[in-house]
Design a protein around this motif. Structure first.
Motif, PDB file in Angstrom:
ATOM      1  N   LEU A   1       0.812  -1.210   0.000  1.00  0.00           N
ATOM      2  CA  LEU A   1       0.000   0.000   0.000  1.00  0.00           C
ATOM      3  C   LEU A   1       0.845   1.259   0.000  1.00  0.00           C
ATOM      4  CD1 LEU A   1      -2.717  -0.997   2.629  1.00  0.00           C
ATOM      5  CD2 LEU A   1      -2.732  -1.347   0.148  1.00  0.00           C
ATOM      6  N   ALA A   2       2.121   1.114   0.324  1.00  0.00           N
ATOM      7  CA  ALA A   2       3.003   2.282   0.396  1.00  0.00           C
ATOM      8  C   ALA A   2       3.548   2.681  -0.967  1.00  0.00           C
ATOM      9  CB  ALA A   2       4.165   2.004   1.355  1.00  0.00           C
TER      10      ALA A   2
ATOM     11  N   VAL B   1       3.125  -0.194  -9.520  1.00  0.00           N
ATOM     12  CA  VAL B   1       4.421  -0.773  -9.151  1.00  0.00           C
ATOM     13  C   VAL B   1       4.235  -2.219  -8.696  1.00  0.00           C
ATOM     14  CG1 VAL B   1       6.387  -0.573  -7.582  1.00  0.00           C
ATOM     15  CG2 VAL B   1       5.336   1.494  -8.547  1.00  0.00           C
ATOM     16  N   VAL B   2       3.167  -2.466  -7.947  1.00  0.00           N
ATOM     17  CA  VAL B   2       2.865  -3.842  -7.547  1.00  0.00           C
ATOM     18  C   VAL B   2       2.601  -4.700  -8.775  1.00  0.00           C
ATOM     19  CG1 VAL B   2       1.265  -5.302  -6.251  1.00  0.00           C
ATOM     20  CG2 VAL B   2       1.957  -3.091  -5.319  1.00  0.00           C
TER      21      VAL B   2
ATOM     22  N   LEU C   1       4.469  -8.892 -12.410  1.00  0.00           N
ATOM     23  CA  LEU C   1       4.757  -9.265 -13.799  1.00  0.00           C
ATOM     24  C   LEU C   1       6.193  -9.752 -13.953  1.00  0.00           C
ATOM     25  CD1 LEU C   1       3.754  -9.288 -16.757  1.00  0.00           C
ATOM     26  CD2 LEU C   1       4.623  -6.946 -16.954  1.00  0.00           C
ATOM     27  N   VAL C   2       7.142  -9.050 -13.356  1.00  0.00           N
ATOM     28  CA  VAL C   2       8.549  -9.440 -13.456  1.00  0.00           C
ATOM     29  C   VAL C   2       8.816 -10.741 -12.714  1.00  0.00           C
ATOM     30  CG1 VAL C   2      10.901  -8.763 -12.851  1.00  0.00           C
ATOM     31  CG2 VAL C   2       9.322  -7.069 -13.802  1.00  0.00           C
TER      32      VAL C   2
ATOM     33  N   MET D   1      -1.700  -3.810 -16.437  1.00  0.00           N
ATOM     34  CA  MET D   1      -0.388  -4.341 -16.811  1.00  0.00           C
ATOM     35  C   MET D   1      -0.377  -5.852 -16.951  1.00  0.00           C
ATOM     36  SD  MET D   1       2.207  -2.053 -14.519  1.00  0.00           S
ATOM     37  CE  MET D   1       3.561  -2.643 -15.540  1.00  0.00           C
ATOM     38  N   LEU D   2      -1.409  -6.510 -16.415  1.00  0.00           N
ATOM     39  CA  LEU D   2      -1.303  -7.956 -16.247  1.00  0.00           C
ATOM     40  C   LEU D   2      -2.346  -8.778 -16.984  1.00  0.00           C
ATOM     41  CD1 LEU D   2      -0.711  -7.926 -12.368  1.00  0.00           C
ATOM     42  CD2 LEU D   2       1.009  -8.363 -14.108  1.00  0.00           C
ATOM     43  N   TYR D   3      -3.509  -8.211 -17.277  1.00  0.00           N
ATOM     44  CA  TYR D   3      -4.616  -9.058 -17.728  1.00  0.00           C
ATOM     45  C   TYR D   3      -4.320  -9.660 -19.108  1.00  0.00           C
ATOM     46  CZ  TYR D   3      -6.322  -5.518 -21.032  1.00  0.00           C
ATOM     47  OH  TYR D   3      -6.452  -4.646 -22.087  1.00  0.00           O
TER      48      TYR D   3
END
Length: 265
Positions: free
Chosen positions: A109-110, A115-116, A121-122, A212-214
């Protein structure tokens, strides 16, 4: 209320209305009006129609809503399981250990959720754990983002829980597993329900990390809302947004009823 005079109460309600309507209610009402419109006329949408909802509850839109529901339910259950497990484990640690565990769960949450999404993904785009291109990578990212809320909610409930119940059960010869399943967890049911509802609502509206992921065959409804408005289809996007809000509210109302019944047990 702490204000006992009628004039003071009316003044507080008026202040609440002045702050609530323009900040919260008015934008949602504009979206609702736009979902039933075909064009803008001045400052407000006009041209009444229900055609946008015909497309919003069938075909790709219905599939996107189903995808969002499955993702939110799966992420909420995983987050509730992990958060509750960690909160119960942290209750037996010293203060420094509890603070470290709290910081570990709050860390996602920070940072911005995008970014999460990039981190997931990486981390999961190569063997041995290859999730990229599957629905599981979206569910995992949502779980990472909402587990902190489940952990914090259950931790707060555990701190308020009277230890006398647990001690009485143990004093009567109950095993630790029995105390956990038949004493502690039932007392935590209202907090577990609240945590589940919060996790579900946050997952239903998550967009940044999801973008970024779907994979192409796992399109959640918030992404469809974004793509519709990005193409300039504001009225279609508004109808999709209303469907998303309504579905989320109905599920939260159902969870609230379950939580209310649990609090009277």
């Amino acid at each position: 209320m702490l204000v006992h005079s009628r004039t003071g109460r009316w003044a507080l309600w008026a202040l609440f209305a002045v702050l609530f309507v323009p900040l919260f209610a008015l934008p949602l009402l504009v979206i609702l009006a736009a979902s039933f419109s075909t064009h803008w006329s001045g400052a407000l949408p006009s041209g009444p129609t229900a055609g946008h909802y015909t497309a919003a509850v069938r075909g790709a839109s219905l599939q996107a809503l189903t995808t969002s529901l499955v993702t939110a339910v799966a992420a909420s259950l995983l987050a509730l399981t992990l958060g509750t497990w960690a909160a119960l484990a942290a209750a037996s640690l010293r203060a420094r250990g509890r603070r470290f565990l709290d910081a570990l769960f709050v860390l996602p949450l920070a940072v911005p959720s995008v970014v999460v999404g990039l981190a997931v993904l990486v981390a999961f785009s190569r063997p041995p754990v290859l999730l990229n291109g599957t629905p599981w990578i979206v569910i995992l990212a949502h779980t990472v983002l909402v587990t902190a809320f489940a952990h914090q909610s259950v931790s707060a409930a555990l701190r308020r829980l009277d230890p006398a119940y647990e001690q009485a059960a143990a004093g009567l010869g109950a095993r630790p597993a029995y105390v956990l399943l038949r004493v502690k967890l039932p007392l935590l049911l209202p907090s577990l329900g609240a945590a589940a509802g919060l996790c579900f609502a946050l997952s239903m509206g998550e967009l940044s990390a999801t973008m970024m992921l779907y994979p192409p065959d796992w399109l959640p409804l918030p992404v469809l809302v974004f793509t519709a408005t990005d193409r300039g289809s504001l009225f279609t996007g508004s109808a999709l947004a209303v469907v998303l809000m309504t579905t989320t509210l109905l599920v939260l109302l159902a969870v609230s009823r379950i939580r209310t019944k649990a609090s009277y047990r």
